[in-house]
Design a protein around this motif. Structure first.
Motif, PDB file in Angstrom:
ATOM      1  N   MET A   2      -2.473   0.687  -6.667  1.00 32.73           N
ATOM      2  CA  MET A   2      -4.017   0.471  -7.177  1.00 32.73           C
ATOM      3  C   MET A   2      -4.429   1.547  -8.003  1.00 32.73           C
ATOM      4  O   MET A   2      -5.333   1.178  -8.832  1.00 32.73           O
ATOM      5  CB  MET A   2      -4.787   0.295  -5.961  1.00 32.73           C
ATOM      6  CG  MET A   2      -6.005  -0.632  -6.127  1.00 32.73           C
ATOM      7  SD  MET A   2      -5.892  -2.118  -7.037  1.00 32.73           S
ATOM      8  CE  MET A   2      -5.463  -3.233  -5.777  1.00 32.73           C
ATOM      9  N   SER A   3      -4.207   2.631  -7.826  1.00 31.52           N
ATOM     10  CA  SER A   3      -4.588   3.836  -8.611  1.00 31.52           C
ATOM     11  C   SER A   3      -4.244   3.629 -10.088  1.00 31.52           C
ATOM     12  O   SER A   3      -5.036   3.731 -11.017  1.00 31.52           O
ATOM     13  CB  SER A   3      -4.477   5.085  -8.166  1.00 31.52           C
ATOM     14  OG  SER A   3      -4.880   5.322  -6.829  1.00 31.52           O
ATOM     15  N   GLN A  20       0.961  -1.205  -0.060  1.00 35.93           N
ATOM     16  CA  GLN A  20       0.249   0.077   0.190  1.00 35.93           C
ATOM     17  C   GLN A  20       0.597   1.303  -0.094  1.00 35.93           C
ATOM     18  O   GLN A  20       2.093   1.164   0.463  1.00 35.93           O
ATOM     19  CB  GLN A  20      -0.926   0.100   1.354  1.00 35.93           C
ATOM     20  CG  GLN A  20      -2.012  -0.857   1.239  1.00 35.93           C
ATOM     21  CD  GLN A  20      -2.930  -0.611   2.512  1.00 35.93           C
ATOM     22  OE1 GLN A  20      -3.948  -0.065   2.479  1.00 35.93           O
ATOM     23  NE2 GLN A  20      -2.382  -1.041   3.667  1.00 35.93           N
TER      24      GLN A  20
HETATM   25  C1  LIG Z   1      -8.054  -0.160  -0.980  1.00 38.03           C
HETATM   26  C2  LIG Z   1      -6.548  -0.530  -1.517  1.00 38.03           C
HETATM   27  C3  LIG Z   1      -6.346  -1.382  -2.617  1.00 38.03           C
HETATM   28  C4  LIG Z   1      -5.838   0.765  -1.365  1.00 38.03           C
HETATM   29  O1  LIG Z   1      -4.490   0.828  -1.424  1.00 38.03           O
HETATM   30  P1  LIG Z   1      -3.557   2.128  -1.552  1.00 38.03           P
HETATM   31  O2  LIG Z   1      -2.311   1.690  -1.460  1.00 38.03           O
HETATM   32  O3  LIG Z   1      -3.986   2.838  -0.316  1.00 38.03           O
HETATM   33  O4  LIG Z   1      -4.262   2.772  -3.080  1.00 38.03           O
HETATM   34  P2  LIG Z   1      -2.952   3.368  -4.159  1.00 38.03           P
HETATM   35  O5  LIG Z   1      -2.272   2.143  -4.771  1.00 38.03           O
HETATM   36  O6  LIG Z   1      -4.059   4.153  -4.742  1.00 38.03           O
HETATM   37  O7  LIG Z   1      -2.052   4.346  -3.298  1.00 38.03           O
HETATM   38  C5  LIG Z   1      -2.369   5.444  -2.727  1.00 38.03           C
HETATM   39  C6  LIG Z   1      -1.377   5.613  -1.658  1.00 38.03           C
HETATM   40  O8  LIG Z   1      -0.153   5.819  -1.966  1.00 38.03           O
HETATM   41  C7  LIG Z   1       0.631   7.258  -2.227  1.00 38.03           C
HETATM   42  N1  LIG Z   1       1.246   7.190  -3.298  1.00 38.03           N
HETATM   43  C8  LIG Z   1       2.625   7.149  -3.532  1.00 38.03           C
HETATM   44  N2  LIG Z   1       2.981   7.326  -4.721  1.00 38.03           N
HETATM   45  C9  LIG Z   1       1.837   7.400  -5.437  1.00 38.03           C
HETATM   46  C10 LIG Z   1       1.523   7.686  -6.834  1.00 38.03           C
HETATM   47  N3  LIG Z   1       2.739   7.576  -7.752  1.00 38.03           N
HETATM   48  N4  LIG Z   1       0.317   7.662  -7.542  1.00 38.03           N
HETATM   49  C11 LIG Z   1      -0.847   7.756  -6.463  1.00 38.03           C
HETATM   50  N5  LIG Z   1      -0.547   7.405  -5.261  1.00 38.03           N
HETATM   51  C12 LIG Z   1       0.701   7.403  -4.476  1.00 38.03           C
HETATM   52  C13 LIG Z   1      -0.806   7.987  -2.064  1.00 38.03           C
HETATM   53  O9  LIG Z   1      -0.510   9.210  -1.385  1.00 38.03           O
HETATM   54  C14 LIG Z   1      -1.746   7.039  -1.168  1.00 38.03           C
HETATM   55  O10 LIG Z   1      -1.136   7.061   0.160  1.00 38.03           O
HETATM   56  P3  LIG Z   1      -2.068   7.648   1.277  1.00 38.03           P
HETATM   57  O11 LIG Z   1      -3.156   6.706   1.423  1.00 38.03           O
HETATM   58  O12 LIG Z   1      -1.079   7.606   2.661  1.00 38.03           O
HETATM   59  O13 LIG Z   1      -2.574   9.183   0.944  1.00 38.03           O
HETATM   60  C15 LIG Z   1      -6.117  -1.177  -0.134  1.00 38.03           C
HETATM   61  O14 LIG Z   1      -6.080  -0.615   1.084  1.00 38.03           O
HETATM   62  C16 LIG Z   1      -6.449  -2.568   0.093  1.00 38.03           C
HETATM   63  O15 LIG Z   1      -6.291  -3.584  -0.644  1.00 38.03           O
HETATM   64  N6  LIG Z   1      -7.503  -2.457   1.244  1.00 38.03           N
HETATM   65  C17 LIG Z   1      -8.111  -3.965   1.525  1.00 38.03           C
HETATM   66  C18 LIG Z   1      -9.078  -4.557   0.598  1.00 38.03           C
HETATM   67  C19 LIG Z   1     -10.074  -3.537  -0.114  1.00 38.03           C
HETATM   68  O16 LIG Z   1     -10.541  -2.749   0.904  1.00 38.03           O
HETATM   69  N7  LIG Z   1     -10.314  -3.612  -1.290  1.00 38.03           N
HETATM   70  C20 LIG Z   1     -11.562  -2.603  -1.933  1.00 38.03           C
HETATM   71  C21 LIG Z   1     -12.845  -2.891  -1.616  1.00 38.03           C
HETATM   72  S1  LIG Z   1     -14.042  -1.897  -2.098  1.00 38.03           S
END
Ligand SMILES: CC(C)(COP(=O)(O)OP(=O)(O)OC[C@H]1O[C@@H](n2cnc3c(N)ncnc32)[C@H](O)[C@@H]1OP(=O)(O)O)[C@@H](O)C(=O)NCCC(=O)NCCS
Length: 190
Positions: free
Chosen positions: A115-116, A110
């Motif tokens: 994921m984005s 994460q």
């Molecule tokens: C939902 C989930 C995929 C989100 O993961 P994530 O790593 O927060 O999402 P992203 O890959 O978009 O990353 C965003 C984070 O990386 C950071 N980041 C670093 N480099 C980045 C880049 N190049 N681009 C975008 N974000 C970046 C962002 O600031 C953000 O961090 P923050 O939350 O501290 O602000 C994850 O929390 C997960 O698997 N959760 C459990 C399962 C779940 O809930 N699934 C969805 C059900 S609806």
């Protein structure tokens, strides 16, 4: 499968490749789910149905069926060469040209924007390759990281479905996000 060669892998960025699931992924997929069990269980309803590697085979088989039928399109997230999650277009409805996006990521991956970037790829794939008109994403209202993904990639909040999902011992409200093909074209500059 027909004669047409199918692209199996998509390089999204140096540390992230998306590729189709294979039967041989069962062990790695289970290991990833198992070490993230409590973290994933907070928001995903299927953890208790993934008790061992053989349960993963059902998911993989239905994914392989989905590649054939077009009903769903699930990809393994390969982070630095290691299976670290899944991202999917689910419930593809040709009659309405709509579908849902779903995903999960290994907790230790994460915070890197993986994921984005994966969801942006799926949006491009859905709208450009599959001619879909609408992609939807549903996340529990309190699942802040997932809702942040929806917002980050430019989806709009449609509303909240009350008590729409049963999570083991309680209901959760789901926030519904969507993006339309013309909105995506404007976002992507296509
Ligand atoms: C939902 C989930 C995929 C989100 O993961 P994530 O790593 O927060 O999402 P992203 O890959 O978009 O990353 C965003 C984070 O990386 C950071 N980041 C670093 N480099 C980045 C880049 N190049 N681009 C975008 N974000 C970046 C962002 O600031 C953000 O961090 P923050 O939350 O501290 O602000 C994850 O929390 C997960 O698997 N959760 C459990 C399962 C779940 O809930 N699934 C969805 C059900 S609806």
């Amino acid at each position: 499968m027909g004669m047409k060669a199918r692209l199996e892998r998509y390089v999204i960025r140096p540390d992230l490749e998306l590729r189709r699931l294979r039967r041989s992924d069962a062990a790695a997929l289970f290991a990833c789910v198992d070490r993230n069990r409590s973290y994933l269980r907070a928001w995903l309803p299927w953890l208790d149905m993934s008790a061992d590697a053989s349960d993963m085979m059902g998911f993989i088989e239905s994914s392989l069926a989905g590649y054939q039928s077009g009903g769903c399109f699930r990809l393994a997230m390969m982070v630095d060469g290691e299976l670290a999650g899944c991202v999917a277009i689910e419930d593809i409805e040709p009659a309405h040209r709509c579908a849902k996006i779903g995903y999960w990521l290994d907790a230790r991956q994460q915070g890197k924007g993986l994921m984005s970037d994966a969801v942006r790829f799926l949006m491009r794939h859905a709208f450009e390759e599959r001619g879909l008109h609408l992609l939807e994403l549903r996340a529990a209202v309190d699942n802040a990281p997932s809702r942040a993904v929806a917002t980050r990639v430019g989806m709009k909040l449609d509303g909240v479905l009350r008590q729409r999902e049963w999570l083991y011992d309680h209901y959760v409200d789901l926030a519904v996000y969507s993006v339309l093909a013309p909105e995506w074209r404007a976002l992507s500059g296509a």
